[in-house]
Design a protein around this motif. Structure first.
Motif, PDB file in Angstrom:
ATOM      1  N   GLY A 110       0.802  -1.222   0.000  1.00 57.53           N
ATOM      2  CA  GLY A 110       0.000   0.000   0.000  1.00 57.53           C
ATOM      3  C   GLY A 110       0.833   1.270   0.000  1.00 57.53           C
ATOM      4  N   GLY A 112       2.717   2.233  -2.279  1.00 58.63           N
ATOM      5  CA  GLY A 112       2.701   2.811  -3.621  1.00 58.63           C
ATOM      6  C   GLY A 112       3.842   2.299  -4.497  1.00 58.63           C
ATOM      7  N   THR A 114       4.044  -0.423  -6.559  1.00 64.24           N
ATOM      8  CA  THR A 114       3.692  -0.833  -7.919  1.00 64.24           C
ATOM      9  C   THR A 114       3.423   0.391  -8.782  1.00 64.24           C
ATOM     10  N   THR A 115       2.675   1.330  -8.219  1.00 60.93           N
ATOM     11  CA  THR A 115       2.413   2.579  -8.934  1.00 60.93           C
ATOM     12  C   THR A 115       3.735   3.266  -9.249  1.00 60.93           C
ATOM     13  N   LYS A 119       5.602   4.737 -12.650  1.00 58.25           N
ATOM     14  CA  LYS A 119       6.012   6.143 -12.760  1.00 58.25           C
ATOM     15  C   LYS A 119       7.496   6.263 -13.097  1.00 58.25           C
ATOM     16  N   GLN A 146      -1.426  -6.240 -11.587  1.00 62.64           N
ATOM     17  CA  GLN A 146      -1.371  -4.782 -11.391  1.00 62.64           C
ATOM     18  C   GLN A 146      -0.089  -4.195 -12.001  1.00 62.64           C
ATOM     19  N   THR A 250       5.837   8.817  -1.175  1.00 62.68           N
ATOM     20  CA  THR A 250       4.617   8.814  -1.983  1.00 62.68           C
ATOM     21  C   THR A 250       3.512   9.562  -1.258  1.00 62.68           C
TER      22      THR A 250
HETATM   23  P1  GDP Z   1       1.998  -1.214  -3.270  1.00 58.01           P
HETATM   24  O1  GDP Z   1       1.165  -2.162  -2.465  1.00 58.01           O
HETATM   25  O2  GDP Z   1       3.141  -0.684  -2.464  1.00 58.01           O
HETATM   26  O3  GDP Z   1       2.429  -1.766  -4.579  1.00 58.01           O
HETATM   27  O4  GDP Z   1       1.061   0.064  -3.527  1.00 58.01           O
HETATM   28  P2  GDP Z   1       0.232   0.477  -4.815  1.00 58.01           P
HETATM   29  O5  GDP Z   1       1.120   0.956  -5.888  1.00 58.01           O
HETATM   30  O6  GDP Z   1      -0.732  -0.605  -5.148  1.00 58.01           O
HETATM   31  O7  GDP Z   1      -0.546   1.760  -4.252  1.00 58.01           O
HETATM   32  C1  GDP Z   1      -1.504   1.668  -3.205  1.00 58.01           C
HETATM   33  C2  GDP Z   1      -2.590   2.721  -3.436  1.00 58.01           C
HETATM   34  O8  GDP Z   1      -2.043   4.029  -3.299  1.00 58.01           O
HETATM   35  C3  GDP Z   1      -3.189   2.680  -4.820  1.00 58.01           C
HETATM   36  O9  GDP Z   1      -4.574   2.921  -4.713  1.00 58.01           O
HETATM   37  C4  GDP Z   1      -2.489   3.822  -5.584  1.00 58.01           C
HETATM   38  O10 GDP Z   1      -3.305   4.355  -6.591  1.00 58.01           O
HETATM   39  C5  GDP Z   1      -2.299   4.814  -4.463  1.00 58.01           C
HETATM   40  N1  GDP Z   1      -1.150   5.720  -4.679  1.00 58.01           N
HETATM   41  C6  GDP Z   1       0.118   5.393  -5.014  1.00 58.01           C
HETATM   42  N2  GDP Z   1       0.901   6.494  -5.068  1.00 58.01           N
HETATM   43  C7  GDP Z   1       0.101   7.543  -4.761  1.00 58.01           C
HETATM   44  C8  GDP Z   1       0.322   8.967  -4.633  1.00 58.01           C
HETATM   45  O11 GDP Z   1       1.422   9.507  -4.792  1.00 58.01           O
HETATM   46  N3  GDP Z   1      -0.756   9.729  -4.279  1.00 58.01           N
HETATM   47  C9  GDP Z   1      -1.988   9.171  -4.069  1.00 58.01           C
HETATM   48  N4  GDP Z   1      -2.984   9.998  -3.719  1.00 58.01           N
HETATM   49  N5  GDP Z   1      -2.218   7.856  -4.154  1.00 58.01           N
HETATM   50  C10 GDP Z   1      -1.206   7.047  -4.508  1.00 58.01           C
END
Ligand code: GDP
Length: 298
Positions: A110, A112, A114-115, A119, A146, A250
């Motif tokens: 959560g 961020g 993967t996002t 990026k 994802q 993030t």
């Molecule tokens: P992971 O579990 O670490 O891979 O996290 P994810 O990439 O799945 O991100 C978790 C949630 O946070 C998702 O709903 C993303 O869209 C959101 N998210 C990621 N980066 C950002 C950011 O910089 N700003 C906001 N507002 N949401 C983000």
């Protein structure tokens, strides 16, 4: 982020305007107010202490400038010390002399990651690189899909284990991913790893094993700036566990108080390289300590 802190600091520093000379008492009072503002913004206590001590010492010291009045001088000192706790110079990515460079992403679920992989991949493409993503988060059922979605949006290929072969071994996937990157001549490999909701031993062991197997040029610790003081605790756990060479903040678009952003560099000793500020792939930039300090000082 930083709105409240920014307002508070601006008003504290505005109170100094028009004063011809600052007495020790003026400086002490200002330092106390800055201290409260930082603590309320959730900045870690040791960081606040160091910061205040430096500001006071410099403000009381013999820094006499012809060009600046005393109030401007204090603003300048606060600005410079903010830049210092944010890391000083902008830190660029360390890339390997012989490609592919390997960048491993670590952090809680959560955060961020993967996002961020998408990026960063997109940003690297814009810089003329040919990145590839490797899906080593085999824990969460949807994580691979994802990453594939994100990779597609960023226009970069994703190496993932073949479906149907059980959970698979993330270390093996990481190794094979790098082999594939060499074969297909990608110059940067981004390795996404599994996170958990909290720090746990198995997750850390897996990250340590992947790090040992792929010897990354950078291990980026990805942390959600909205989780406040927990960000500092998590950062410390990752530093002492897998270890990392840089931080990515993030969710800087959130309306949290921003203390994590201000503490993580000083607490972990590792620089912040990038910042994410939204859910879209474009919501991402290189982290510049000086620009962030200017933003905080309004
Ligand atoms: P992971 O579990 O670490 O891979 O996290 P994810 O990439 O799945 O991100 C978790 C949630 O946070 C998702 O709903 C993303 O869209 C959101 N998210 C990621 N980066 C950002 C950011 O910089 N700003 C906001 N507002 N949401 C983000």
């Amino acid at each position: 982020m930083f709105n409240t802190l920014s307002d508070r600091l601006t008003s504290v520093l505005n109170n100094l305007r028009g004063k011809g000379r600052l007495s020790e008492a003026d400086i002490d009072a200002t330092a106390r107010e800055i201290r409260v503002a930082l603590l309320e913004a959730d900045v870690a206590l040791p960081v606040v202490r160091t910061f205040i001590a430096k500001v006071k010492e410099r403000a009381k010291g013999a820094e006499v400038s012809q060009a600046l009045n005393p109030a401007q001088q204090v603003v300048k000192i606060v600005n410079e010390e903010l830049i210092a706790i944010l890391g000083g110079e902008t830190r660029r990515l360390n890339l390997a002399k012989n490609p592919p460079s390997v960048i491993m992403l670590a952090g809680l679920q959560g955060a961020g990651k993967t996002t961020l992989a998408g990026k960063l991949a997109k940003w690297l493409r814009g810089q003329g690189h040919t990145p590839m993503l490797v899906a080593c988060d085999l824990q969460r059922p949807n994580a691979v899909t994802q990453l594939q979605v994100v990779g597609e949006r960023a226009g970069v290929p994703v190496f993932a284990p073949e479906p149907g072969n059980g959970v698979g071994d993330p270390v093996d996937v990481a190794r094979r991913g790098i082999e594939e990157a060499k074969r297909a001549q990608h110059d940067i490999v981004l390795v996404d790893t599994a996170g958990r909701l909290g720090v746990d031993e198995e997750m850390m062991r897996q990250a340590i094993d992947i790090r040992a197997a792929v010897q990354p040029d950078e291990v980026l610790f990805v942390v959600d700036a909205m989780i406040g003081q927990d960000a500092v605790n998590t950062a410390t756990a990752f530093r002492d566990g897998v270890g990392f060479t840089g931080v990515v903040l993030t969710k800087l678009d959130g309306d949290a108080r921003g203390g994590a952003a201000l503490s993580v560099r000083e607490v972990t000793g590792q620089p912040i390289l990038f910042a994410s500020n939204g859910e879209k792939l474009e919501d991402f930039d290189v982290f510049h300590p000086d620009r962030m300090a200017s933003r905080i000082l309004g």
